[in-house]
Design a protein around this motif. Structure first.
Motif, PDB file in Angstrom:
ATOM      1  N   UNK A   1       0.855  -1.186   0.000  1.00  0.00           N
ATOM      2  CA  UNK A   1       0.000   0.000   0.000  1.00  0.00           C
ATOM      3  C   UNK A   1       0.887   1.231   0.000  1.00  0.00           C
ATOM      4  N   UNK A   2       0.748   2.074  -1.032  1.00  0.00           N
ATOM      5  CA  UNK A   2       1.590   3.263  -1.108  1.00  0.00           C
ATOM      6  C   UNK A   2       0.820   4.563  -0.945  1.00  0.00           C
ATOM      7  N   UNK A   3      -0.506   4.528  -1.150  1.00  0.00           N
ATOM      8  CA  UNK A   3      -1.283   5.765  -1.051  1.00  0.00           C
ATOM      9  C   UNK A   3      -2.762   5.458  -0.894  1.00  0.00           C
ATOM     10  N   UNK A   4      -3.496   6.459  -0.425  1.00  0.00           N
ATOM     11  CA  UNK A   4      -4.947   6.395  -0.349  1.00  0.00           C
ATOM     12  C   UNK A   4      -5.508   7.669  -0.960  1.00  0.00           C
ATOM     13  N   UNK A   5      -6.480   7.501  -1.838  1.00  0.00           N
ATOM     14  CA  UNK A   5      -7.174   8.621  -2.470  1.00  0.00           C
ATOM     15  C   UNK A   5      -8.532   8.700  -1.808  1.00  0.00           C
ATOM     16  N   UNK A   6      -8.811   9.806  -1.101  1.00  0.00           N
ATOM     17  CA  UNK A   6     -10.015   9.926  -0.283  1.00  0.00           C
ATOM     18  C   UNK A   6     -10.929  11.026  -0.796  1.00  0.00           C
ATOM     19  N   UNK A   7     -12.197  10.687  -0.986  1.00  0.00           N
ATOM     20  CA  UNK A   7     -13.194  11.670  -1.425  1.00  0.00           C
ATOM     21  C   UNK A   7     -13.895  12.263  -0.205  1.00  0.00           C
TER      22      UNK A   7
END
Length: 77
Positions: A14-20
């Motif tokens: 896991x390298x990133x999270x894109x959060x809305x």
């Protein structure tokens, strides 16, 4: 239905999270968080898209008792 977040994986990690989310005015917005790990793959730092540190994390061996602080931690040797 709108998605809340999605994880970004590379090489099995896991390298990133894109959060809305939405602003107080109801306008849709999104945030990208990057996860930086040590040589064992334990999360140590979370940054935003610009590289600004959002959290620093510490843990016992094997990732036990992980704790993350929202402000950078100064390590004393």
């Amino acid at each position: 239905m709108q998605w809340q977040h999605t994880n970004v994986w590379a090489g099995g990690r896991l390298i990133a999270t894109y959060q809305a989310s939405t602003t107080s005015a109801g306008k849709p917005t999104s945030t990208l968080h990057f996860y930086l790990t040590d040589w064992l793959g334990t999360r140590r730092v979370t940054t935003n898209y610009a590289g600004v540190v959002e959290q620093q994390c510490a843990s016992l061996p094997y990732g036990d008792a992980e704790s993350c602080a929202s402000t950078p931690i100064q390590q004393r040797g």
